[in-house]
Design a protein around this motif. Structure first.
Motif, PDB file in Angstrom:
ATOM      1  N   LEU A  11       0.858  -1.174   0.000  1.00 48.09           N
ATOM      2  CA  LEU A  11       0.000   0.000   0.000  1.00 48.09           C
ATOM      3  C   LEU A  11       0.901   1.233   0.000  1.00 48.09           C
ATOM      4  O   LEU A  11       1.789   1.342   0.853  1.00 48.09           O
ATOM      5  N   SER A  12       0.674   2.110  -0.966  1.00 50.60           N
ATOM      6  CA  SER A  12       1.477   3.330  -1.055  1.00 50.60           C
ATOM      7  C   SER A  12       0.567   4.539  -0.973  1.00 50.60           C
ATOM      8  O   SER A  12      -0.462   4.594  -1.649  1.00 50.60           O
ATOM      9  N   VAL A  13       0.970   5.492  -0.150  1.00 47.66           N
ATOM     10  CA  VAL A  13       0.232   6.751  -0.047  1.00 47.66           C
ATOM     11  C   VAL A  13       1.254   7.881   0.057  1.00 47.66           C
ATOM     12  O   VAL A  13       2.433   7.649   0.321  1.00 47.66           O
ATOM     13  N   PHE A  14       0.763   9.115  -0.143  1.00 49.92           N
ATOM     14  CA  PHE A  14       1.622  10.273   0.057  1.00 49.92           C
ATOM     15  C   PHE A  14       1.414  10.816   1.469  1.00 49.92           C
ATOM     16  O   PHE A  14       0.347  10.673   2.068  1.00 49.92           O
ATOM     17  N   LYS A  15       2.450  11.438   1.966  1.00 47.19           N
ATOM     18  CA  LYS A  15       2.411  12.074   3.284  1.00 47.19           C
ATOM     19  C   LYS A  15       1.208  13.006   3.379  1.00 47.19           C
ATOM     20  O   LYS A  15       0.939  13.782   2.441  1.00 47.19           O
ATOM     21  N   GLY A  16       0.491  12.892   4.485  1.00 46.10           N
ATOM     22  CA  GLY A  16      -0.670  13.737   4.706  1.00 46.10           C
ATOM     23  C   GLY A  16      -1.974  13.146   4.206  1.00 46.10           C
ATOM     24  O   GLY A  16      -3.047  13.642   4.542  1.00 46.10           O
ATOM     25  N   ALA A  17      -1.892  12.085   3.417  1.00 45.71           N
ATOM     26  CA  ALA A  17      -3.103  11.443   2.901  1.00 45.71           C
ATOM     27  C   ALA A  17      -3.641  10.461   3.938  1.00 45.71           C
ATOM     28  O   ALA A  17      -2.896   9.944   4.768  1.00 45.71           O
ATOM     29  N   PRO A  18      -4.942  10.180   3.870  1.00 43.46           N
ATOM     30  CA  PRO A  18      -5.481   9.155   4.773  1.00 43.46           C
ATOM     31  C   PRO A  18      -5.037   7.769   4.331  1.00 43.46           C
ATOM     32  O   PRO A  18      -4.779   7.534   3.156  1.00 43.46           O
ATOM     33  N   VAL A  19      -4.951   6.879   5.298  1.00 40.20           N
ATOM     34  CA  VAL A  19      -4.553   5.511   4.972  1.00 40.20           C
ATOM     35  C   VAL A  19      -5.452   4.530   5.720  1.00 40.20           C
ATOM     36  O   VAL A  19      -5.866   4.793   6.856  1.00 40.20           O
ATOM     37  N   GLU A  20      -5.776   3.437   5.044  1.00 44.32           N
ATOM     38  CA  GLU A  20      -6.573   2.377   5.660  1.00 44.32           C
ATOM     39  C   GLU A  20      -5.971   1.040   5.251  1.00 44.32           C
ATOM     40  O   GLU A  20      -5.864   0.733   4.070  1.00 44.32           O
ATOM     41  N   HIS A  71     -10.172  -3.005  10.394  1.00 49.93           N
ATOM     42  CA  HIS A  71      -9.313  -2.191   9.543  1.00 49.93           C
ATOM     43  C   HIS A  71      -8.565  -1.138  10.362  1.00 49.93           C
ATOM     44  O   HIS A  71      -9.124  -0.529  11.273  1.00 49.93           O
ATOM     45  N   LEU A  72      -7.329  -0.882   9.977  1.00 53.72           N
ATOM     46  CA  LEU A  72      -6.477   0.107  10.654  1.00 53.72           C
ATOM     47  C   LEU A  72      -6.511   1.409   9.862  1.00 53.72           C
ATOM     48  O   LEU A  72      -6.298   1.396   8.651  1.00 53.72           O
ATOM     49  N   LYS A  73      -6.749   2.515  10.558  1.00 52.19           N
ATOM     50  CA  LYS A  73      -6.909   3.790   9.855  1.00 52.19           C
ATOM     51  C   LYS A  73      -6.071   4.883  10.492  1.00 52.19           C
ATOM     52  O   LYS A  73      -5.835   4.889  11.706  1.00 52.19           O
ATOM     53  N   LYS A  74      -5.650   5.809   9.628  1.00 46.64           N
ATOM     54  CA  LYS A  74      -4.984   7.009  10.121  1.00 46.64           C
ATOM     55  C   LYS A  74      -5.347   8.129   9.175  1.00 46.64           C
ATOM     56  O   LYS A  74      -5.243   7.975   7.951  1.00 46.64           O
ATOM     57  N   PRO A  75      -5.806   9.273   9.688  1.00 48.09           N
ATOM     58  CA  PRO A  75      -6.289  10.325   8.794  1.00 48.09           C
ATOM     59  C   PRO A  75      -5.184  11.025   7.999  1.00 48.09           C
ATOM     60  O   PRO A  75      -5.414  11.449   6.871  1.00 48.09           O
ATOM     61  N   PHE A  76      -3.991  11.121   8.581  1.00 46.33           N
ATOM     62  CA  PHE A  76      -2.901  11.836   7.907  1.00 46.33           C
ATOM     63  C   PHE A  76      -1.611  11.026   8.060  1.00 46.33           C
ATOM     64  O   PHE A  76      -0.975  11.069   9.105  1.00 46.33           O
ATOM     65  N   ALA A  77      -1.239  10.316   7.028  1.00 47.38           N
ATOM     66  CA  ALA A  77      -0.067   9.446   7.111  1.00 47.38           C
ATOM     67  C   ALA A  77       1.220  10.262   7.183  1.00 47.38           C
ATOM     68  O   ALA A  77       1.324  11.336   6.590  1.00 47.38           O
ATOM     69  N   GLN A  78       2.189   9.724   7.904  1.00 51.79           N
ATOM     70  CA  GLN A  78       3.509  10.328   8.021  1.00 51.79           C
ATOM     71  C   GLN A  78       4.561   9.369   7.456  1.00 51.79           C
ATOM     72  O   GLN A  78       4.358   8.153   7.429  1.00 51.79           O
ATOM     73  N   GLU A  79       5.692   9.924   7.038  1.00 50.71           N
ATOM     74  CA  GLU A  79       6.727   9.081   6.455  1.00 50.71           C
ATOM     75  C   GLU A  79       7.197   8.012   7.441  1.00 50.71           C
ATOM     76  O   GLU A  79       7.509   6.883   7.035  1.00 50.71           O
ATOM     77  N   GLN A 103      -1.098 -12.091   6.485  1.00 50.67           N
ATOM     78  CA  GLN A 103       0.142 -12.138   5.715  1.00 50.67           C
ATOM     79  C   GLN A 103       0.930 -10.837   5.759  1.00 50.67           C
ATOM     80  O   GLN A 103       2.082 -10.808   5.358  1.00 50.67           O
ATOM     81  N   GLY A 104       0.292  -9.783   6.222  1.00 53.30           N
ATOM     82  CA  GLY A 104       0.989  -8.512   6.338  1.00 53.30           C
ATOM     83  C   GLY A 104       0.767  -7.589   5.156  1.00 53.30           C
ATOM     84  O   GLY A 104       0.525  -8.026   4.030  1.00 53.30           O
ATOM     85  N   THR A 105       0.854  -6.291   5.443  1.00 53.84           N
ATOM     86  CA  THR A 105       0.775  -5.249   4.418  1.00 53.84           C
ATOM     87  C   THR A 105       1.967  -4.324   4.587  1.00 53.84           C
ATOM     88  O   THR A 105       2.216  -3.833   5.700  1.00 53.84           O
ATOM     89  N   ILE A 106       2.707  -4.119   3.510  1.00 52.65           N
ATOM     90  CA  ILE A 106       3.826  -3.174   3.535  1.00 52.65           C
ATOM     91  C   ILE A 106       3.271  -1.802   3.183  1.00 52.65           C
ATOM     92  O   ILE A 106       2.755  -1.597   2.076  1.00 52.65           O
ATOM     93  N   LEU A 107       3.357  -0.888   4.138  1.00 60.30           N
ATOM     94  CA  LEU A 107       2.898   0.480   3.904  1.00 60.30           C
ATOM     95  C   LEU A 107       4.096   1.366   3.595  1.00 60.30           C
ATOM     96  O   LEU A 107       5.071   1.387   4.354  1.00 60.30           O
ATOM     97  N   THR A 108       4.011   2.083   2.485  1.00 63.35           N
ATOM     98  CA  THR A 108       5.041   3.052   2.132  1.00 63.35           C
ATOM     99  C   THR A 108       4.383   4.423   2.049  1.00 63.35           C
ATOM    100  O   THR A 108       3.404   4.592   1.309  1.00 63.35           O
ATOM    101  N   VAL A 109       4.929   5.361   2.815  1.00 66.48           N
ATOM    102  CA  VAL A 109       4.420   6.728   2.784  1.00 66.48           C
ATOM    103  C   VAL A 109       5.472   7.589   2.095  1.00 66.48           C
ATOM    104  O   VAL A 109       6.599   7.737   2.583  1.00 66.48           O
ATOM    105  N   HIS A 110       5.092   8.134   0.952  1.00 72.87           N
ATOM    106  CA  HIS A 110       6.017   8.936   0.156  1.00 72.87           C
ATOM    107  C   HIS A 110       5.985  10.402   0.587  1.00 72.87           C
ATOM    108  O   HIS A 110       4.929  10.910   0.969  1.00 72.87           O
ATOM    109  N   PRO A 111       7.137  11.082   0.526  1.00 72.00           N
ATOM    110  CA  PRO A 111       7.183  12.502   0.936  1.00 72.00           C
ATOM    111  C   PRO A 111       6.402  13.394  -0.027  1.00 72.00           C
ATOM    112  O   PRO A 111       6.113  13.000  -1.149  1.00 72.00           O
TER     113      PRO A 111
END
Lengths: 111, 118
Positions: A11-20, A71-79, A103-111
């Motif tokens: 799962l890839s998101v940008f910094k500040g975006a919500p993540v689930e 489900h795990l949630k965060k409104p504003f993802a950080q690097e 099995q796990g989820t690899i979360l990557t938060v891009h700057p």
């Protein structure tokens, strides 16, 4: 037998975006659900558990028994949230606490 | 204080060799778990000790796998006649300080031993 499914491997998101991060489980009884996290080059550690109803590092997770989800949630993802996340289940009412992991989820938060 | 420690951190074994993996739990923890984590998978339960008693070994994949915790502290996971499918990270976790409810405490994980069977 109990089972935990995390449908997203990556799962890839940008910094500040919500993540689930999604987690579904199958278990006929009353389970206890957990999220564990493993940061790069660190050991597996508990992030949060559903019975505590707490927010840790801005993350929350609600147990939905109707949808059998946690489900795990965060409104504003950080690097610094970039890590491997595992959802885990423990049978309720057991005298000890062996865990069944997804099995796990690899979360990557891009700057 | 010190967390769970495991040794060796890395082990390369030739197929057919026996290996022994050690776990030092947090001092005073009653419960000790072993998990196996294959590449790209989540940890899978192998066996559980309450003090020195092995109460659950339902996850051990074959009779080549044997675990012990003779004095209720350090534990050893032994794999005999290793096979390539045994290649994985072996995690140890401890929980439940003495005098507390067994099921209510978080499991503290060690760094794991990465076993590679060639």
């Amino acid at each position: 037998a109990q089972r935990v499914t995390q449908p997203e491997k990556l799962l890839s998101v940008f910094k500040g975006a919500p993540v689930e991060l999604k987690c579904n489980y199958s278990y006929s009884g009353s389970p206890e659900l957990f999220w564990y996290v493993q940061y790069s080059r660190q050991r597996l550690q508990l992030l949060l558990r559903h019975i505590s109803r707490e927010s840790i590092k801005g993350f929350t997770a609600d147990l939905n028994k109707g949808e059998t989800s946690f489900h795990l949630k965060k409104p504003f993802a950080q690097e610094e949230d970039s890590a491997m996340y595992y959802c885990a289940l423990r049978k309720g009412g057991t005298s000890y606490g062996k865990l069944t992991f997804g099995q796990g989820t690899i979360l990557t938060v891009h700057p | 204080g010190a967390g769970v420690s495991q040794s060796p951190r890395y082990k390369v074994a030739k197929r057919g060799q026996d290996v022994a993996l050690r776990c030092d739990p947090i001092s005073g923890h009653v419960s000790l778990f072993w998990y196996q984590q294959a590449l790209g998978q989540g940890p899978e339960f192998l066996t559980y000790f309450q003090n020195e008693a092995q109460l659950d070994k339902s996850g051990l994949p074959s009779d080549r796998f044997f675990a012990e915790r003779p004095e209720g502290s350090v534990s050893t996971l032994k794999i005999q006649r290793t096979q390539q499918e045994d290649s994985a990270v072996y995690l140890c976790a401890s929980s439940s300080p003495r005098g507390t409810s067994l099921s209510s405490y978080e499991q503290y994980f060690g760094p794991g031993t990465r076993l590679t069977v060639t």
